[in-house]
Each structure stands twice: as C-alpha cells, then as structure tokens.
Design a protein around this motif. Structure first.
Motif, mmCIF file in Angstrom:
data_model
loop_
_atom_site.group_PDB
_atom_site.id
_atom_site.type_symbol
_atom_site.label_atom_id
_atom_site.label_comp_id
_atom_site.label_asym_id
_atom_site.label_seq_id
_atom_site.Cartn_x
_atom_site.Cartn_y
_atom_site.Cartn_z
ATOM 1 N N GLN A 467 0.857 -1.187 0.000
ATOM 2 C CA GLN A 467 0.000 0.000 0.000
ATOM 3 C C GLN A 467 0.888 1.230 0.000
ATOM 4 O O GLN A 467 1.807 1.340 0.804
ATOM 5 C CB GLN A 467 -0.910 0.022 1.220
ATOM 6 C CG GLN A 467 -1.892 1.209 1.225
ATOM 7 C CD GLN A 467 -2.727 1.257 2.491
ATOM 8 O OE1 GLN A 467 -2.275 1.730 3.527
ATOM 9 N NE2 GLN A 467 -3.954 0.767 2.407
ATOM 10 N N ILE A 468 0.603 2.190 -0.882
ATOM 11 C CA ILE A 468 1.388 3.421 -0.992
ATOM 12 C C ILE A 468 0.435 4.606 -1.042
ATOM 13 O O ILE A 468 -0.554 4.596 -1.782
ATOM 14 C CB ILE A 468 2.268 3.419 -2.265
ATOM 15 C CG1 ILE A 468 3.264 2.256 -2.228
ATOM 16 C CG2 ILE A 468 3.018 4.745 -2.415
ATOM 17 C CD1 ILE A 468 4.112 2.131 -3.476
ATOM 18 N N ASN A 469 0.711 5.642 -0.238
ATOM 19 C CA ASN A 469 -0.069 6.879 -0.291
ATOM 20 C C ASN A 469 0.263 7.640 -1.573
ATOM 21 O O ASN A 469 1.425 7.711 -1.980
ATOM 22 C CB ASN A 469 0.235 7.765 0.911
ATOM 23 C CG ASN A 469 -0.271 7.166 2.212
ATOM 24 O OD1 ASN A 469 -1.084 6.255 2.208
ATOM 25 N ND2 ASN A 469 0.212 7.685 3.319
ATOM 26 N N ILE A 470 -0.763 8.224 -2.180
ATOM 27 C CA ILE A 470 -0.560 8.981 -3.415
ATOM 28 C C ILE A 470 -1.308 10.301 -3.329
ATOM 29 O O ILE A 470 -2.211 10.477 -2.505
ATOM 30 C CB ILE A 470 -1.037 8.201 -4.651
ATOM 31 C CG1 ILE A 470 -2.537 7.854 -4.530
ATOM 32 C CG2 ILE A 470 -0.211 6.937 -4.863
ATOM 33 C CD1 ILE A 470 -3.120 7.210 -5.757
ATOM 34 N N ASP A 471 -0.931 11.242 -4.205
ATOM 35 C CA ASP A 471 -1.607 12.531 -4.294
ATOM 36 C C ASP A 471 -2.803 12.426 -5.227
ATOM 37 O O ASP A 471 -2.879 11.552 -6.101
ATOM 38 C CB ASP A 471 -0.651 13.595 -4.815
ATOM 39 C CG ASP A 471 0.436 13.934 -3.811
ATOM 40 O OD1 ASP A 471 0.176 13.798 -2.603
ATOM 41 O OD2 ASP A 471 1.542 14.303 -4.244
ATOM 42 N N ARG A 472 -3.704 13.350 -5.077
ATOM 43 C CA ARG A 472 -4.846 13.436 -5.983
ATOM 44 C C ARG A 472 -4.452 14.183 -7.262
ATOM 45 O O ARG A 472 -3.459 14.890 -7.305
ATOM 46 C CB ARG A 472 -6.014 14.144 -5.291
ATOM 47 C CG ARG A 472 -6.576 13.344 -4.117
ATOM 48 C CD ARG A 472 -7.646 14.097 -3.351
ATOM 49 N NE ARG A 472 -8.125 13.301 -2.228
ATOM 50 C CZ ARG A 472 -9.126 12.430 -2.282
ATOM 51 N NH1 ARG A 472 -9.772 12.262 -3.424
ATOM 52 N NH2 ARG A 472 -9.481 11.737 -1.229
ATOM 53 N N SER A 494 -5.295 9.391 -10.515
ATOM 54 C CA SER A 494 -6.079 9.816 -9.346
ATOM 55 C C SER A 494 -6.859 11.087 -9.650
ATOM 56 O O SER A 494 -7.313 11.777 -8.749
ATOM 57 C CB SER A 494 -5.156 10.044 -8.144
ATOM 58 O OG SER A 494 -4.222 11.067 -8.419
ATOM 59 N N LYS A 495 -7.019 11.385 -10.946
ATOM 60 C CA LYS A 495 -7.768 12.582 -11.346
ATOM 61 C C LYS A 495 -9.270 12.323 -11.268
ATOM 62 O O LYS A 495 -9.740 11.220 -11.533
ATOM 63 C CB LYS A 495 -7.381 12.984 -12.764
ATOM 64 C CG LYS A 495 -5.937 13.457 -12.908
ATOM 65 C CD LYS A 495 -5.615 13.807 -14.355
ATOM 66 C CE LYS A 495 -4.174 14.323 -14.479
ATOM 67 N NZ LYS A 495 -3.811 14.623 -15.877
#
Length: 638
Positions: A467-472, A494-495
């Motif tokens: 699991q990796i956190n990502i930006d929007r 993530s758009k």
C-alpha cells in the motif's frame, strides 16, 4: 519632642493601615482565585503588584490566572518574571514552557521543559519534547482537513457543534436578548446553554435558538450527543436539578451527564445517570456507532490525573454498566476530554498532555490487531493550532464535521469551525505468482509520476500485499519486480476521484523468468532418508504439477533437479539423487506428461544444500529433510 513623637506615631499607624489594607486585598484575591473567579482575581493581583506588596507571590498567582483563562500570551509574560524568582517551585518552569508553546515559541519552550526535568520535575510519558522533529513534521505534512465558514458564532464562547438530521446542536455562552444575564465567575461570561439551528442556516442564532424543553437550566448546559434514532439526548450540565444546586466538599458544583427523551416534539424526562457523582465531574458524552457504548470525560478518583476518558456499556434497558478507564495510551497526567467516535469506530479526543502544537490539541487513536489502543496521532493543522482546539465531531459521511478553537482570527472567545476532509488516497494490491497464484513476498514496488520520476518505493509483505499513499489529480505508473520474475506494471490516475474514495486497486501477476525460476515452494517434493521412492505426500504435489502442465499451461516445459542431505559419501549421494530424479521423471511420464516436455532430470547429490547442515554439523532431522528434495525449473512457459 512631643510633635516628633506624634508624627512618628502617625507615620507608623499609616503604614500599618496600608499594610493591613494590602493584606485584606491579598486575602480577597486568594478567595476569588479559590472560587475560580479568575478575571476578578487577576485584577486584584495586578493591583497588589502595582503596590509592590508580596510581589513575587502575586505575580505567580496572576500568571496562573491567565493560564486558567487560556491566555498564553499574558501567562507567558508573567511566568517570565516568575521563573527568575529565588526558590521558585519547579512546577513554574513547566507552566512557563506550556505558555511559550501557546505563543509558538517552541524552541524556548523546550529549553524550559528541559530545565524543569533537570530540576527533578516529572513530565507526562507523552510530553511534547519526546519528538524534536514533531513541529516540523506537522507543519510539513500534507493537509487532509480544510476549513469551511460557520455563520452562527457569537462574541462569546461557542463550541460542541454536533450535527443530527439536518440540524446543528451546540453550546454557547451567548445570552443576548434577555434582560437579566447571569455570568460565570471563571471568565465573566454568561453561563452556557444548548442552541440548535438548521445546517444550511445563513443567519446568526439569538436567544430564540435555545433548545426547547427541560434541558437548559440557569447554569452550564452542553455539549450534547443524540442517539441515531433521535429518541435520546445525552448532555453535560451542572449538578443542578429540580431547582437544587449540589456542591462538593470544596464548594464546587460539578458537571454531570444527563439523558433526555424526545417526546411530543420536545426534550423532556431528564434523567440523572448512575455514572455521576456529587464529588467529581462527569461530562462530554459521546456514543459509538450503534449507541451501545457511552464515552465521557471525568476527573473521578483512580485516573491518571487531570481528567481522563472513560467508556461504559449501555444496556438494552438503558441502564449503564461499570465505567472503564481507556488506559495510559490515551490518558496522561494532564487533561483529556471531548471524546468522539466516528462511523469507523475511531476515537477522537482533545488533550494537553500528548505531543501537541499548543494548549489543547485534537488527536485520533490507532488500534492494534486485538482491537486495543496502541497509539494516538495528532491531527495537525489546520484542526490544531497553538491555542485550545477541542470538541471535534465528524458527520456520518466521514468527510465533514466541526471543532472549536480560541485561536486568533475568530469572532469571539471559543468559536466553532467547520471542516471538510480529503482523505489520503492509497494505491494498494497483491502481487502473485502467475503460475500458481501464490503471493510473492519481498517484491519491489516502484511508483513513478507521469514524467517517469521515481517517487515511492516499498516491498510486499509476507502476503504479497503493498500500500502506498498517493496525491490526488495525478497520473501514475506502478511497477512490481522480483529478480526471478518478469516485471508487471499498471498505469492509473487519481484525477477526478470522488472525495469518499480512498483506495485504488492495482493487483499484479509476475511470470517466472525462463530457465531460472522454481515453481512455488508448495510444489517441492521430499524423500525419506536413504530412499528414492515417491512418498504419498510427494505424489499429491506431483499430481498438482501434472494438472498445471496438462490443463493450465499446456506449453510449459520443465526440468527436474533432485538433491540429498549431507549424510553419506559424496559418490553415494550423487547416485541417490539421480535415482530420485529418475523416480520423479517416471512418475510424471506415467501420468501422461510427454517426455519432450521434460528437458532433463538430474541429480546434484549434496552439492546444493538449502541450509547449513553440511558434514560435521549437528542438525535435527527436520533440517536434513529440507535437503532431500526434488525441485522443478520452468524452461518454457508458452
């Protein structure tokens, strides 16, 4: 001589009267202080300082007044003088450190906290110096919470906003529009009442917005929480029922939690609960998601210090069980209060004993595998500030909610702030072996941005999970790799993702590299000591390989490698391993595998041990067993 004597007597009498007057003034100030009338007490202590009467004592008391009034600026101003006094109690070093933190002088605050410790002071296990990088990490963290406008604050104290069925219930000291105002001596504000307004209301709320029914009294009332079905309200209120005010042995009127019932469009039938006492406070009610547990704050005996957070079961008949302290992960020697439980059963609360930005901060809790509390997390900015931040609530959508703060820039004393939350997005998945679907532990996961820059890296756990956190609002590529497998990747974005979505799934399958990869450990077969016959358990594993080659991978080509343990001579073990390879080969052929699909069946004797059980080592039989094996190498997949 008579004239001189007369003048001397007059001077002495005047001085005596002056001293007597100042003594009376100090006694009056102390009485006000002990009655928690800190605004009036502060005024008298300032007068004593101006008269230079018992100045050190008055300065300490004045600083304490401002600390109790949650005014760190003035508290720090006077504590600065206090800590310079001779033989000052070391507790004032700690008070000065707290006040400095309230005006964002974090480095200076830590200096005085260290001086407090070096002087023998005992600090909470979770004191704010435990992580020297805390301030940097909080201010540098990516924000999840964003503030929204609230239109119903007043110039007085407003807090405890709780949303239910399109209405917002909150506690407020506003008492405008009435002819007679009763004020609370602590801060010289009117007593709190419970107010209600529509969620979408754009107008201010005056005295006509007071909650109708039997809940509001002439003393403090609020904040509240309401059951999901809307039938019961739990609310904090002074120990005052049926026009009788009850006080403890110190003359204090404590807080209690009461329960009211909604009947005929009004809140009535107010009940005193079994968890209450005349001798200590019980307040800040919160319910879990199915209304089966009541959380609250109390300074009852047996706690960790200050006020602690407790929980009690609510029985089907409405009676309450025995309160349970939530323990030292949450509670400290300082003050904890204002618990709240969201729909995911996460506990939020306020504390000035945990690592924070200033005075009271809002924290969330983390639970372990056994559903017990293992840590707390500061919510960071903008929920928290260098002032008091408290009464955090979250609406059932998990996205919006309220909290209160006396930070700079508000309309009044404590103000209500609304927020909306943009939860951190995650990309997560499982990496499996493409042949047998077994998870691959230790696979490297690399995340790239749309320009090909590597921005994150991790390895899968024993279950092949990552699991990796990502930006929007970004495009990404994620790659899974392992030295014995062919890479797999996924492109994703993530758009335009809805706020409620927090996880993007990206599972990946890795195919073995030709002529290198062994089938999963599940397909390794084992032999008895000094034997080469196919055991029953080995036959089951061989049948799985037959099924894979006949049904799942009809083009798969393999080779067979057999081994022995270290016992026996090198020459003998070479022959024994060849016998094992031949036995394995013959079994597969007998089950219908064409000989052309097995390129070789070789024995390697004791030359490729899987552990340290070589000649001369004292190993258990289970360790030797791991070396008596046959493995299968994929030469061609398709």
């Amino acid at each position: 001589m008579k004239l001189k004597h007369y003048i001397l007597v007059c001077i002495t009498l005047t001085l005596s009267l002056s001293v007597f007057a100042q003594q009376g003034k100090q006694k009056r100030a102390d009485t006000l202080f002990n009655k928690f009338s800190f605004v009036k007490a502060a005024k008298v202590y300032r007068e004593l300082i101006q008269k230079n009467y018992n100045k050190d004592y008055a300065t300490r008391r004045l600083a304490d007044c401002y600390a109790y009034l949650r005014d760190p600026k003035n508290a720090a101003r006077y504590y600065k003088s206090v800590v310079k006094q001779d033989n000052v109690p070391v507790e004032y070093y700690y008070s000065y450190a707290q006040a400095l933190r309230g005006i964002k002088k974090y480095e200076e605050s830590n200096i005085w906290l260290k001086r407090y410790k070096d002087s023998g002071g005992v600090v909470n296990a979770n004191d704010f110096s435990k992580d020297i990088n805390f301030i940097t990490s909080v201010f540098g963290a990516k924000k999840q919470y964003f503030l929204d406008r609230v239109r119903f604050n007043s110039k007085y104290s407003d807090f405890g906003a709780f949303e239910h069925n399109g209405k917002v219930y909150f506690a407020s000291a506003r008492d405008e529009g009435v002819s007679i105002k009763r004020v609370y001596g602590w801060n010289e504000q009117p007593f709190l009442d419970i107010y209600v307004t529509d969620v979408k209301s754009r107008r201010n709320v005056n005295h006509t917005g007071k909650l109708k029914g039997d809940v509001n009294s002439i003393y403090h009332d609020g904040p509240v929480t309401i059951t999901k079905n809307g039938k019961h309200m739990y609310f904090s209120s002074n120990n005052f029922q049926k026009d009788i005010e009850k006080k403890d042995s110190k003359g204090m009127t404590n807080m209690k939690i009461y329960r009211a019932t909604y009947r005929d469009s009004t809140w009535t039938d107010v009940e005193d609960l079994s968890i209450n006492s005349d001798n200590y406070s019980t307040q800040h009610a919160a319910l879990n998601k199915d209304d089966s547990k009541l959380y609250f704050a109390s300074d009852r005996p047996g706690g960790f210090g200050g006020s602690d957070i407790y929980v009690v079961d609510i029985n089907p008949d409405g009676s309450l069980g025995e309160p349970k302290n939530l323990g030292g992960i949450i509670n400290t020697e300082s003050a904890e209060g204002f618990p709240f439980i969201n729909q995911e059963d996460v506990l939020f609360f306020s504390s000035d004993g945990h690592t924070g930005l200033g005075l009271l901060d809002v924290f969330a809790t983390i639970k372990g595998e056994n559903d017990d509390f293992v840590d707390v997390v500061n919510l960071g900015i903008p929920i928290n500030s260098n002032k008091d931040d408290f009464s955090f609530t979250m609406n059932p959508n998990g996205i919006t909610g309220y909290f209160a703060s006396n930070r700079k820039g508000g309309r009044g004393d404590d103000d209500i702030y609304a927020y909306h939350r943009e939860p951190t997005l995650h990309v997560e998945g499982v990496v499996n072996d493409a042949i047998n679907m077994n998870p691959i532990a230790g696979a490297k996961i690399t995340l790239f941005d749309d320009k090909g820059n590597e921005i994150a890296y991790m390895e899968t756990d024993e279950n092949g999970f990552y699991q990796i956190n990502i930006d929007r609002n970004q495009d990404y590529k994620i790659v899974a790799s392992q030295e014995k497998y062919i890479d797999d990747y996924r492109n994703f974005t993530s758009k335009n993702i809805q706020t409620e979505l927090v996880t993007i799934d990206a599972n990946m399958l890795l195919n073995p590299v030709q002529d290198v990869i062994k089938l999963a450990e599940l397909n390794t077969i084992y032999f008895d000591f000094n034997r080469h016959n196919i055991r029953e358990d080995a036959a089951l594993e061989l049948d799985k390989i037959v099924n894979l080659m006949q049904n799942d991978y009809p083009e798969m080509v393999i080779r067979i490698e057999s081994h022995t343990d270290s016992r026996g001579s090198l020459t003998y073990n070479d022959k024994l391993s060849i016998d094992r390879a031949n036995a394995t080969y013959e079994y597969l052929i007998s089950k219908g595998i064409h000989p052309d699909r097995i390129t070789a069946h070789e024995g390697f004797g004791e030359r490729r041990l899987t552990n340290g059980c070589q000649d001369g080592e004292n190993c258990e039989e289970e360790e030797h067993q791991l070396n008596r094996r046959t493995q299968f190498i994929v030469v061609k997949m398709e």
